[in-house]
Design a protein around this motif. Sequence first.
Motif, mmCIF file in Angstrom:
data_model
loop_
_atom_site.group_PDB
_atom_site.id
_atom_site.type_symbol
_atom_site.label_atom_id
_atom_site.label_comp_id
_atom_site.label_asym_id
_atom_site.label_seq_id
_atom_site.Cartn_x
_atom_site.Cartn_y
_atom_site.Cartn_z
ATOM 1 N N GLU A 442 32.746 -1.495 -19.493
ATOM 2 C CA GLU A 442 32.264 -1.288 -20.864
ATOM 3 C C GLU A 442 33.016 -0.149 -21.534
ATOM 4 N N TYR A 443 33.302 0.906 -20.778
ATOM 5 C CA TYR A 443 34.076 2.001 -21.370
ATOM 6 C C TYR A 443 35.485 1.531 -21.737
ATOM 7 N N LEU A 444 36.104 0.757 -20.868
ATOM 8 C CA LEU A 444 37.456 0.266 -21.140
ATOM 9 C C LEU A 444 37.482 -0.628 -22.383
ATOM 10 N N ASP A 445 36.417 -1.369 -22.614
ATOM 11 C CA ASP A 445 36.310 -2.139 -23.858
ATOM 12 C C ASP A 445 36.246 -1.208 -25.064
ATOM 13 N N ALA A 446 35.377 -0.188 -24.978
ATOM 14 C CA ALA A 446 35.204 0.735 -26.101
ATOM 15 C C ALA A 446 36.469 1.543 -26.360
ATOM 16 N N SER A 447 37.134 1.975 -25.302
ATOM 17 C CA SER A 447 38.351 2.764 -25.485
ATOM 18 C C SER A 447 39.475 1.918 -26.061
ATOM 19 N N CYS A 448 39.513 0.625 -25.730
ATOM 20 C CA CYS A 448 40.510 -0.263 -26.327
ATOM 21 C C CYS A 448 40.264 -0.392 -27.829
ATOM 22 N N SER A 449 39.006 -0.486 -28.229
ATOM 23 C CA SER A 449 38.685 -0.565 -29.657
ATOM 24 C C SER A 449 39.105 0.710 -30.378
ATOM 25 N N LEU A 450 38.908 1.864 -29.737
ATOM 26 C CA LEU A 450 39.327 3.130 -30.350
ATOM 27 C C LEU A 450 40.849 3.217 -30.436
ATOM 28 N N LEU A 451 41.540 2.818 -29.383
ATOM 29 C CA LEU A 451 43.001 2.831 -29.412
ATOM 30 C C LEU A 451 43.526 1.854 -30.467
ATOM 31 N N PHE A 452 42.855 0.733 -30.646
ATOM 32 C CA PHE A 452 43.217 -0.227 -31.687
ATOM 33 C C PHE A 452 43.160 0.433 -33.064
ATOM 34 N N GLU A 453 42.111 1.210 -33.320
ATOM 35 C CA GLU A 453 41.989 1.894 -34.603
ATOM 36 C C GLU A 453 43.113 2.905 -34.793
ATOM 37 N N LEU A 454 43.477 3.615 -33.739
ATOM 38 C CA LEU A 454 44.565 4.579 -33.834
ATOM 39 C C LEU A 454 45.902 3.877 -34.077
ATOM 40 N N LEU A 455 46.075 2.708 -33.484
ATOM 41 C CA LEU A 455 47.302 1.945 -33.725
ATOM 42 C C LEU A 455 47.371 1.451 -35.167
ATOM 43 N N LEU A 456 46.219 1.067 -35.736
ATOM 44 C CA LEU A 456 46.209 0.696 -37.160
ATOM 45 C C LEU A 456 46.646 1.874 -38.022
ATOM 46 N N LEU A 457 46.163 3.070 -37.663
ATOM 47 C CA LEU A 457 46.606 4.275 -38.364
ATOM 48 C C LEU A 457 48.109 4.444 -38.222
ATOM 49 N N GLY A 458 48.632 4.158 -37.027
ATOM 50 C CA GLY A 458 50.065 4.265 -36.804
ATOM 51 C C GLY A 458 50.865 3.270 -37.621
ATOM 52 N N HIS A 459 50.361 2.050 -37.759
ATOM 53 C CA HIS A 459 51.047 1.052 -38.576
ATOM 54 C C HIS A 459 51.100 1.493 -40.035
ATOM 55 N N GLU A 460 50.026 2.096 -40.522
ATOM 56 C CA GLU A 460 50.014 2.596 -41.891
ATOM 57 C C GLU A 460 51.048 3.699 -42.061
ATOM 58 N N ALA A 461 51.081 4.638 -41.104
ATOM 59 C CA ALA A 461 52.019 5.754 -41.199
ATOM 60 C C ALA A 461 53.461 5.281 -41.071
ATOM 61 N N SER A 462 53.673 4.227 -40.295
ATOM 62 C CA SER A 462 55.040 3.721 -40.096
ATOM 63 C C SER A 462 55.646 3.216 -41.390
ATOM 64 N N ARG A 463 54.830 2.803 -42.339
ATOM 65 C CA ARG A 463 55.327 2.250 -43.601
ATOM 66 C C ARG A 463 55.325 3.276 -44.721
ATOM 67 N N CYS A 464 54.973 4.501 -44.390
ATOM 68 C CA CYS A 464 54.917 5.546 -45.404
ATOM 69 C C CYS A 464 56.151 6.433 -45.303
ATOM 70 N N SER A 465 56.577 6.948 -46.437
ATOM 71 C CA SER A 465 57.745 7.824 -46.460
ATOM 72 C C SER A 465 57.356 9.287 -46.593
ATOM 73 N N SER A 466 56.055 9.594 -46.403
ATOM 74 C CA SER A 466 55.598 10.963 -46.559
ATOM 75 C C SER A 466 55.922 11.781 -45.323
ATOM 76 N N ALA A 467 55.636 13.074 -45.422
ATOM 77 C CA ALA A 467 55.916 13.972 -44.304
ATOM 78 C C ALA A 467 55.002 13.710 -43.125
ATOM 79 N N ASP A 468 53.878 13.004 -43.370
ATOM 80 C CA ASP A 468 52.910 12.749 -42.305
ATOM 81 C C ASP A 468 53.217 11.476 -41.534
ATOM 82 N N SER A 469 54.367 10.870 -41.785
ATOM 83 C CA SER A 469 54.646 9.579 -41.181
ATOM 84 C C SER A 469 54.972 9.666 -39.698
ATOM 85 N N PHE A 470 54.978 10.876 -39.125
ATOM 86 C CA PHE A 470 55.248 10.959 -37.696
ATOM 87 C C PHE A 470 54.119 10.334 -36.886
#
Length: 583
Positions: A442-470
């Motif tokens: 159950e924890y591995l399911d929940a942690s995968c969902s959290l990592l998924f959200e962080l990856l969505l954040l990463g996809h957004e940053a990858s398409r941005c040209s701002s200083a925060d895109s790292f």
Amino acid sequence: MARTGSGALLSRGNIKLDSFLKRNTERAVYQRIRAYEPCVVVSETVRKVYMHVVLSDERVYLAEYPPRTLTEALSFMRVRDIELVNDMPDFLHGKNRELCQHIRITYVTDKPAVRGRDWLRRDRRVGLPPAAPPSRRTSHCPTITHTLEGYPALRSLGELPTLPAARSASCPDPETLGLIRVPHPPTQPPSTAPSPTFPLSPSSLRFNLLDTGQVPRRIGSVLSRLLKKDSSSGGEEREAELHLYAVSHTSRLYLHLQSSWNSFIIRSTLSLDPLYRRRCSASSDSCPGKRLPAISWERTAHLFGQLSCELLQEGISVESLYLLLQELRTAAHRDITLRRLFWRSSELCDFLVQTLEESLHGCQSLSGVYTADQLLLSTLIAQTLAVMFRETEVEPARLNLLSAKKGALASRMLLALICDAELQTQNQRSPVDCELQALLAEYLDASCSLLFELLLLGHEASRCSSADSFLSVGWILGVLQPHPHTLSFVGYQVQQVVLVLSDLQESFLSPLQSVLLFQRCRLLLACLQYNTQLAQHLRSHFREEFRYVVKLSCAEEKLPPRYPISQPTLRLVEQILTLYLRR
């Protein structure tokens, strides 16, 4: 675009549109508007019209420029794909043509095709239905829009020539706008683990007045009614396209559309689960048949501050911490305001990350085995953090907090959620070890969902040209790669994908299983595309499984067509198989 402390929208230099939306939509709808942006709109009924695209959690709306009426363009329920098109539209010239981002939304409609007609011209011929009398704040305004026909180069905002109005009508009040509020279920699945040692809180205690009632559908907007005059409903479904041309290299409309669609298909798929729906409506169970009043922004902020103080108090017991976190998670499921408030102070987020670090990595028993209490608390923290990410990408405080000090907090969160997926036990068949294995799963399911959200954040940053895109997907996976348990953690998630997409399981996937499959496929695809070391490891260890065991036909059989998440998941599976089978 973001929102300010009082709940008002902070538009980028477009106070007029924000004022129009606030005045002419219900409060519940206005609060869930994610973004708006001017662009050129092309569809079967709209021909190169410069309009405002208004994006909510569930629908895409169109508003004239300047805003006079608001009409629904499509619902995310009918969307099949959202993609960027690499072209340069011929109706634009110069820099506008080079900077243009062409977004194509493919959706399903049951309306007959309309060819060679412009709703702008049709609107001139059709008599306007009786309009509501104007309020003191609203003057008469024409329902005509700017068109690009005859203007080869799109000019900057405010410089487009105004067409003469063929007629005028009162701006609509909220009753003329066909905007409804649909209950928004929580974004985390119900717990199916063995009974915890902590007492369970049935629902949020202080946030139990949150509005979860449904407003009946009313008559559509003026434009919606006009568009329905000569198009009948019913018939066979067919695909249609909505084209949006954002004339700006810094446009975030595509990111907002993708994020909103992801959130919608996850939420609407989970809402098909009866237990999930019951949890979602728990706050109104005490008053059947009554629509409870919504809590104001100020009241929510006060209650959130009160709950935060209780969580951050020194010497709090584990049992009290668990109950308070349950209350926080339940309230966050139901109120986006609370989720936005969560990111405006670093204290509570830092506390949750620190607690996860200590519970999962610093407080194991002498034998090196997790205890049931540690796994339960860690799962609840991961679920709480994951739900805080949902639908808050337009909250600037979120990016500011996670990107501060070169992503220090984001790095800690990433490293804290990773754990060894192999449970070290003496006897795997003992009742205690079986229970621990279920809690770890159950924890591995929940942690995968959290990592998924962080990856969505990463996809957004990858398409941005701002200083925060790292904070990109590559950066996220680079942070995880040195962790000693990353390969075990990611390998477990891939094993679950293989298990589901093979003949070993023959039953249909539940809504919860479908969402987890979607999230795991996104994780696997990110590893294959953005990190060479992880991609090599996964190809070498799972190549045979994806060549001979994983079958697209199995996915098609197990994902019910009625699940909104089914088609996007099948496209992910196709991409993964293509990458795995590539030489």
